[in-house]
Design a protein around this motif. Sequence first.
Motif, PDB file in Angstrom:
ATOM      1  N   GLY A 106      41.743  35.193  26.660  1.00  0.00           N
ATOM      2  CA  GLY A 106      41.774  35.549  28.065  1.00  0.00           C
ATOM      3  C   GLY A 106      40.405  35.897  28.610  1.00  0.00           C
ATOM      4  N   LEU A 107      40.148  35.493  29.852  1.00  0.00           N
ATOM      5  CA  LEU A 107      38.891  35.776  30.542  1.00  0.00           C
ATOM      6  C   LEU A 107      39.199  36.437  31.882  1.00  0.00           C
ATOM      7  CD1 LEU A 107      37.107  32.306  30.091  1.00  0.00           C
ATOM      8  CD2 LEU A 107      36.924  34.295  28.586  1.00  0.00           C
ATOM      9  N   ALA A 108      38.263  37.242  32.344  1.00  0.00           N
ATOM     10  CA  ALA A 108      38.368  37.855  33.674  1.00  0.00           C
ATOM     11  C   ALA A 108      36.961  38.062  34.205  1.00  0.00           C
ATOM     12  CB  ALA A 108      39.132  39.176  33.609  1.00  0.00           C
ATOM     13  N   VAL A 109      36.861  38.298  35.497  1.00  0.00           N
ATOM     14  CA  VAL A 109      35.582  38.586  36.136  1.00  0.00           C
ATOM     15  C   VAL A 109      35.695  39.958  36.788  1.00  0.00           C
ATOM     16  CG1 VAL A 109      33.959  37.881  37.930  1.00  0.00           C
ATOM     17  CG2 VAL A 109      35.067  36.151  36.508  1.00  0.00           C
ATOM     18  N   ASN A 110      34.744  40.851  36.491  1.00  0.00           N
ATOM     19  CA  ASN A 110      34.812  42.194  37.059  1.00  0.00           C
ATOM     20  C   ASN A 110      34.203  42.232  38.465  1.00  0.00           C
ATOM     21  OD1 ASN A 110      32.009  42.349  36.758  1.00  0.00           O
ATOM     22  ND2 ASN A 110      32.079  43.775  35.039  1.00  0.00           N
ATOM     23  N   ALA A 111      34.182  43.408  39.066  1.00  0.00           N
ATOM     24  CA  ALA A 111      33.723  43.551  40.453  1.00  0.00           C
ATOM     25  C   ALA A 111      32.263  43.170  40.633  1.00  0.00           C
ATOM     26  CB  ALA A 111      33.960  44.981  40.926  1.00  0.00           C
ATOM     27  N   LYS A 112      31.488  43.224  39.565  1.00  0.00           N
ATOM     28  CA  LYS A 112      30.075  42.860  39.633  1.00  0.00           C
ATOM     29  C   LYS A 112      29.834  41.391  39.310  1.00  0.00           C
ATOM     30  CE  LYS A 112      28.292  47.499  38.633  1.00  0.00           C
ATOM     31  NZ  LYS A 112      27.429  48.318  37.732  1.00  0.00           N
TER      32      LYS A 112
END
Length: 343
Positions: A106-112
């Motif tokens: 799984g991958l995600a992108v944070n607020a930055k």
Amino acid sequence: MKLTVLSSLAFVITSLALAADPLPEFKGSIEKLDPALDALLDSDAKVEVLASGFNWSEGPVWKEGGLVFSDVPENTVFGWKEGEKAASVVLKPSGSLSGDGQGSNGLAVNAKGSLILCQHGERRIARLEKDGSFTALADKYNDKRFNSPNDLVISSKGVIFFTDPPYGMKKGEAPDAPYHGIYAVYPVEGQKSPAMLLIDDIKWPNGIALSPDEQTLYIAVSDKDNTRIMAYDLVSKGKGIAGIINGVIVPKPAKGRELFNAQKLKSPERKGGCDGMKVDSQGNIWTTGPGGVLILDKDGKHLGSILTGQATANCAWGGEDKSTLYITADMFLLRVKTKVKGL
């Protein structure tokens, strides 16, 4: 060890010749089970093949104008961008730095805008830095290593919720904990943030998502004998909280309830189980399951399915207006235009 990483999706062409050769035969379709599906998908919506030739595609997320996704056995993150003729290597190795284990899932992108990875081989949650190095955000609970973090979702407050089944462990490798946990961690710069165990009574937890109001946590359970979607109300008051880190409350799940059981959908023609999932802006749940992507309303009613004919791993919204659903289905990267936007 040399780490191949290209930020800002400036892709290099992979030697696998993905999508450069003629695409294999693929037949996808939309199955309508309820009139409510008309508000989410056009009646003539098509399942489009973007790339193929992967070993097991997983964990898609939209980042910087393109899609990035894992190929778990190949220890690689690939990228695809409109106008490119092929999917390309963005990151290798992605989850096993020694190269002898499984890659990212799984991958995600944070607020930055940083890429956050479930790294099977390293048995941790990590952040990819601009220089190509990794920062471990969570790798243990009570001094016991995780099994192999599988999928994750990041709340608006920056809390990372993730599942930890043993799917990505090396053959013969013994787990440290006697359960398949679901955890939360709130990364704080400059200090080690402890993981919090939220749920420990589910075997084979896999996909994970939050409702639009972040009051419900959804878990896809990939138990081959009882694949299903569970829902947990999140308690954030009084004794119900899991913890507080730097003033950020990590809510504690209340007793779970079965939202949808997909076991009955399994057949030789409909492969796979409940795996990855995402939630749209209206609160509908788009979860992979037998046959492809199952579309459920917030009460668990099955409205229809995007049938891929493949064991289907995960999905994610992307595009400039977040109204295109990208699907990782075994060797394929697919997309379907939707009438609803992703959360």
